[in-house]
Design a protein around this motif. Structure first.
Motif, short mmCIF file in Angstrom:
data_model
loop_
_atom_site.label_atom_id
_atom_site.label_comp_id
_atom_site.label_asym_id
_atom_site.label_seq_id
_atom_site.Cartn_x
_atom_site.Cartn_y
_atom_site.Cartn_z
N SER A 117 20.78 29.78 111.27
CA SER A 117 20.48 30.93 110.43
C SER A 117 18.97 31.17 110.42
CB SER A 117 20.98 30.71 109.00
OG SER A 117 20.32 29.58 108.42
N ALA A 118 18.58 32.42 110.29
CA ALA A 118 17.15 32.73 110.19
C ALA A 118 16.60 32.02 108.96
CB ALA A 118 16.93 34.23 110.07
N PRO A 119 15.49 31.31 109.09
CA PRO A 119 14.97 30.56 107.94
C PRO A 119 14.68 31.47 106.75
CG PRO A 119 13.89 29.86 109.96
CD PRO A 119 14.70 31.08 110.31
N ALA A 120 15.10 31.01 105.59
CA ALA A 120 14.78 31.70 104.33
C ALA A 120 13.43 31.18 103.85
CB ALA A 120 15.86 31.45 103.29
N VAL A 121 12.49 32.08 103.62
CA VAL A 121 11.11 31.70 103.26
C VAL A 121 10.85 32.13 101.82
CG1 VAL A 121 8.68 31.85 103.89
CG2 VAL A 121 10.44 32.12 105.65
N SER A 122 10.21 31.24 101.07
CA SER A 122 9.85 31.57 99.68
C SER A 122 8.47 31.01 99.36
CB SER A 122 10.89 31.02 98.70
OG SER A 122 10.94 29.61 98.78
N SER A 123 7.86 31.59 98.33
CA SER A 123 6.55 31.14 97.88
C SER A 123 6.40 31.48 96.41
CB SER A 123 5.43 31.82 98.69
OG SER A 123 4.15 31.47 98.17
N SER A 124 5.62 30.65 95.72
CA SER A 124 5.34 30.94 94.31
C SER A 124 4.33 32.08 94.19
CB SER A 124 4.80 29.69 93.61
OG SER A 124 3.62 29.22 94.25
N ALA A 125 3.61 32.35 95.27
CA ALA A 125 2.63 33.45 95.26
C ALA A 125 3.34 34.79 95.39
CB ALA A 125 1.63 33.27 96.40
N ILE A 126 2.89 35.75 94.60
CA ILE A 126 3.47 37.09 94.62
C ILE A 126 2.42 38.06 95.14
CG2 ILE A 126 4.48 38.94 93.22
CD1 ILE A 126 5.47 36.80 91.30
N LYS A 130 -4.43 37.03 94.05
CA LYS A 130 -5.88 36.86 93.97
C LYS A 130 -6.32 35.46 94.38
CE LYS A 130 -6.09 35.66 89.03
NZ LYS A 130 -6.71 36.01 87.74
N SER A 131 -5.39 34.68 94.96
CA SER A 131 -5.72 33.36 95.48
C SER A 131 -5.79 33.42 96.99
CB SER A 131 -4.66 32.34 95.06
OG SER A 131 -4.87 31.10 95.72
N SER A 132 -6.76 32.70 97.56
CA SER A 132 -6.89 32.67 99.02
C SER A 132 -6.07 31.55 99.64
CB SER A 132 -8.36 32.50 99.41
OG SER A 132 -8.88 31.28 98.92
N SER A 133 -5.28 30.86 98.83
CA SER A 133 -4.41 29.79 99.32
C SER A 133 -2.96 30.24 99.24
CB SER A 133 -4.59 28.51 98.50
OG SER A 133 -5.91 28.02 98.61
N LEU A 134 -2.15 29.69 100.13
CA LEU A 134 -0.74 30.10 100.19
C LEU A 134 0.11 28.90 100.57
CD1 LEU A 134 1.36 32.40 100.14
CD2 LEU A 134 0.85 32.79 102.57
N ASN A 135 1.15 28.63 99.79
CA ASN A 135 2.11 27.56 100.07
C ASN A 135 3.49 28.17 100.23
OD1 ASN A 135 0.74 24.75 99.70
ND2 ASN A 135 -0.07 26.01 98.03
N LEU A 136 4.17 27.81 101.31
CA LEU A 136 5.47 28.39 101.61
C LEU A 136 6.49 27.29 101.89
CD1 LEU A 136 3.27 30.18 103.81
CD2 LEU A 136 4.96 31.78 102.92
N ALA A 166 1.23 24.96 104.22
CA ALA A 166 0.13 25.40 103.36
C ALA A 166 -0.99 26.01 104.19
CB ALA A 166 -0.40 24.24 102.53
N TYR A 167 -1.62 27.05 103.62
CA TYR A 167 -2.79 27.68 104.22
C TYR A 167 -3.84 27.85 103.13
CZ TYR A 167 0.42 28.93 108.01
OH TYR A 167 1.32 28.87 109.03
N SER A 168 -5.12 27.80 103.51
CA SER A 168 -6.21 28.01 102.55
C SER A 168 -7.30 28.84 103.22
CB SER A 168 -6.77 26.66 102.08
OG SER A 168 -7.29 25.91 103.18
N GLY A 169 -8.18 29.37 102.37
CA GLY A 169 -9.29 30.16 102.89
C GLY A 169 -8.86 31.45 103.56
N LEU A 170 -7.77 32.04 103.11
CA LEU A 170 -7.28 33.27 103.73
C LEU A 170 -8.20 34.44 103.38
CD1 LEU A 170 -3.45 32.92 103.05
CD2 LEU A 170 -4.69 32.38 105.14
N SER A 195 5.49 38.18 103.85
CA SER A 195 4.24 38.96 103.91
C SER A 195 3.58 39.00 102.55
CB SER A 195 4.51 40.38 104.41
OG SER A 195 4.98 40.38 105.74
N ILE A 196 2.26 38.95 102.55
CA ILE A 196 1.52 38.94 101.29
C ILE A 196 0.15 39.57 101.49
CG2 ILE A 196 0.52 36.65 101.67
CD1 ILE A 196 0.94 36.14 98.64
N LEU A 197 -0.32 40.26 100.47
CA LEU A 197 -1.68 40.82 100.47
C LEU A 197 -2.56 39.89 99.65
CD1 LEU A 197 -3.89 42.97 100.88
CD2 LEU A 197 -2.94 44.18 98.90
N ILE A 198 -3.62 39.39 100.28
CA ILE A 198 -4.61 38.57 99.58
C ILE A 198 -5.75 39.47 99.15
CG2 ILE A 198 -6.19 36.63 99.75
CD1 ILE A 198 -3.27 35.81 99.84
#
Length: 320
Positions: A117-126, A130-136, A166-170, A195-198
């Motif tokens: 199945s296509a991986p289901a992706v989620s994140s606490s970031a919406i 306003k954060s330059s870090s992202l955890n998925l 995890a990604y940082s410094g986006l 997809s997310i807008l930083i």
């Protein structure tokens, strides 16, 4: 063993004895599978190559069986098509010229032709964030099991990864995370994405019109602009002195202001939650009094202004 010979006249020779032995413990043949599909296969066909050996005789034929079917004569390679998804087991036996059969050589394998199945992706970031870090986190399901995940960010290349990622410094921009799964049979899933807008930059707030820094007017009017190049302006609020912030837009006016110092604040907030405040302070001064001129008691009670007198001598009383 005893034997004698006899001629045509029926004359018989003396009996002779020949001794020999028979070895009844002839080893059974052996068989080996040399080529087979992968333990987890994404093909519904399978082919097996095999060979047998016998120490005291020759291998005369083979018998093969797939899953629960009965053994039947076969030759190498033995091929099968249209196999159902799931577990399978292939077995082969060798038989020698004496009719002896080897033990079965067996190979078990799994047919899996279905993609995970296509991986289901989620994140606490919406988005926007306003954060330059992202955890998925991500997850895929497959009957044979997931062998690996591969991830990429934006236009980057896929690389092995694991959940969570995890990604940082986006940078302040739109970003797209993409992940795909490969199962143990080698099937590759459709891609899952997030997809997310930083936007870490606050809005730009400017006061464009305001009263003089010191004034006698008890009214005040302000004009201002709020802009945001990232996620966009979400809210504009104004505040006078210690009053609570209230929604406003473009301009704000106040009346009946008290004499003394005042401060005006305008606050802009963007959709990512960043905010900025621009302030202006000014003072309302006491109005200068208008003096009145009154003649002293020794002067005649007349209105000097009414008489058009521009110069007088004597005592004059000024009052405020």
């Amino acid at each position: 063993m005893l034997f004698r010979s006899q001629d045509t006249s029926k004359n018989k020779s003396a009996t002779k004895t020949i001794a020999f032995s028979v070895n009844l413990a002839v080893a059974a043949p052996t068989v080996t599978i040399s080529q087979m599909p992968a333990a987890f296969s994404n093909s519904s066909s399978a082919s097996f190559s095999f060979s047998g050996t016998s120490t005291n005789s020759s291998v005369s034929f083979y018998e093969c069986a797939l899953d629960q079917a009965a053994f039947a004569a076969c030759s190498s390679p033995a091929s099968y098509a249209s196999l159902a998804e799931g577990n399978h087991s292939f077995s082969v036996k060798a038989k020698d010229a004496l009719g002896q059969s080897s033990s079965a050589a067996t190979f078990s394998f799994v047919v899996d032709v279905t993609k995970p199945s296509a991986p289901a992706v989620s994140s606490s970031a919406i988005s926007p964030s306003k954060s330059s870090s992202l955890n998925l986190t991500f997850n895929s399901a497959d009957s044979s099991g997931i062998a690996k995940y591969e991830c990429k960010l934006d236009a980057g290349s896929f690389a092995a990864c694991a959940s969570p990622q995890a990604y940082s410094g986006l940078s302040n921009a739109n970003h797209t995370f993409t992940v795909r799964a490969t199962d143990k049979a080698g099937n590759v899933s459709a891609e899952g994405s997030y997809s997310i807008l930083i936007d870490t930059a606050p809005p730009v707030v400017a006061i464009t019109a305001q009263p003089a820094s010191t004034t006698q007017a008890t009214t005040a009017s302000f004009s201002f602009t709020v802009s945001d190049a990232g996620s966009g302006v979400n809210l504009i609020e104004c505040q006078l002195d210690s009053q609570a912030y209230a929604s406003c837009s473009g301009s704000q006016a106040y009346n009946n202001l008290a004499v003394g110092s005042h401060i005006f604040n305008v606050r802009g907030s963007d959709k990512a939650g960043n905010s900025a405040v621009q302030s202006y302070s000014w003072t309302i001064a006491v109005a200068d009094p208008t003096p009145t001129v009154s003649p002293s008691p020794s002067s005649s009670p007349m209105s000097l202004a009414a008489k058009g007198v521009s110069h007088v001598t004597g005592e004059v009383e000024l009052s405020w």
